[in-house]
Design a protein around this motif. Sequence first.
Motif, short mmCIF file in Angstrom:
data_model
loop_
_atom_site.label_atom_id
_atom_site.label_comp_id
_atom_site.label_asym_id
_atom_site.label_seq_id
_atom_site.Cartn_x
_atom_site.Cartn_y
_atom_site.Cartn_z
N ALA A 60 0.96 -1.45 -0.09
CA ALA A 60 0.34 -0.06 0.39
C ALA A 60 1.28 1.38 0.00
N ALA A 61 2.14 1.11 -0.12
CA ALA A 61 2.96 2.13 -0.40
C ALA A 61 4.41 1.68 -1.35
N THR A 62 5.18 2.67 -1.96
CA THR A 62 6.02 2.60 -2.47
C THR A 62 7.12 2.17 -1.75
N LEU A 63 8.29 1.54 -1.99
CA LEU A 63 9.18 1.31 -0.92
C LEU A 63 10.29 0.69 -1.95
N VAL A 71 3.57 -4.08 8.36
CA VAL A 71 1.71 -4.57 7.68
C VAL A 71 0.68 -4.12 8.65
N HIS A 72 0.11 -3.53 8.24
CA HIS A 72 -1.42 -2.77 7.99
C HIS A 72 -2.27 -4.28 8.50
N CYS A 95 9.19 -2.04 -4.22
CA CYS A 95 8.17 -2.49 -4.65
C CYS A 95 7.76 -0.98 -4.86
N THR A 96 6.42 -1.21 -5.93
CA THR A 96 4.99 0.05 -5.94
C THR A 96 3.60 -0.14 -5.26
N SER A 97 3.09 0.86 -4.63
CA SER A 97 2.04 0.49 -4.05
C SER A 97 0.77 -0.13 -5.53
#
Length: 107
Positions: A60-63, A71-72, A95-97
């Motif tokens: 859920a985010a670009t990291l 982790v949510h 990674c991308t959202s």
Amino acid sequence: MAELVSDDNTVRLTAAAELTCGQMVLAPDGRVGIVVNIKPVAIGYVASVKIRGIVKILAAATLSAGVTAAVHITNQTCIATGGAGTDAGKLLYDCTSGGYAYIDLNP
């Protein structure tokens, strides 16, 4: 002679809510893990939770690779640390959202 007490890869917890295989949860000791039971686990029953290994989860985010990923638990997504999530481990690849994140759990 030594005795193996635990390999520290899997812990057991009593389900406070229904759990399903692949669901990310908090272990009793505060680490993030993934439920590995084949059948759903009803409230009050024991679930097996894998706390070490590599997991694939929706981001859920670009990291960037190498950062600590969180982790949510409610949304079942990978997010940046410092927010509403619980630190889970090291991100292995960028990674991308909306894509997938690969996390080395609790290294």
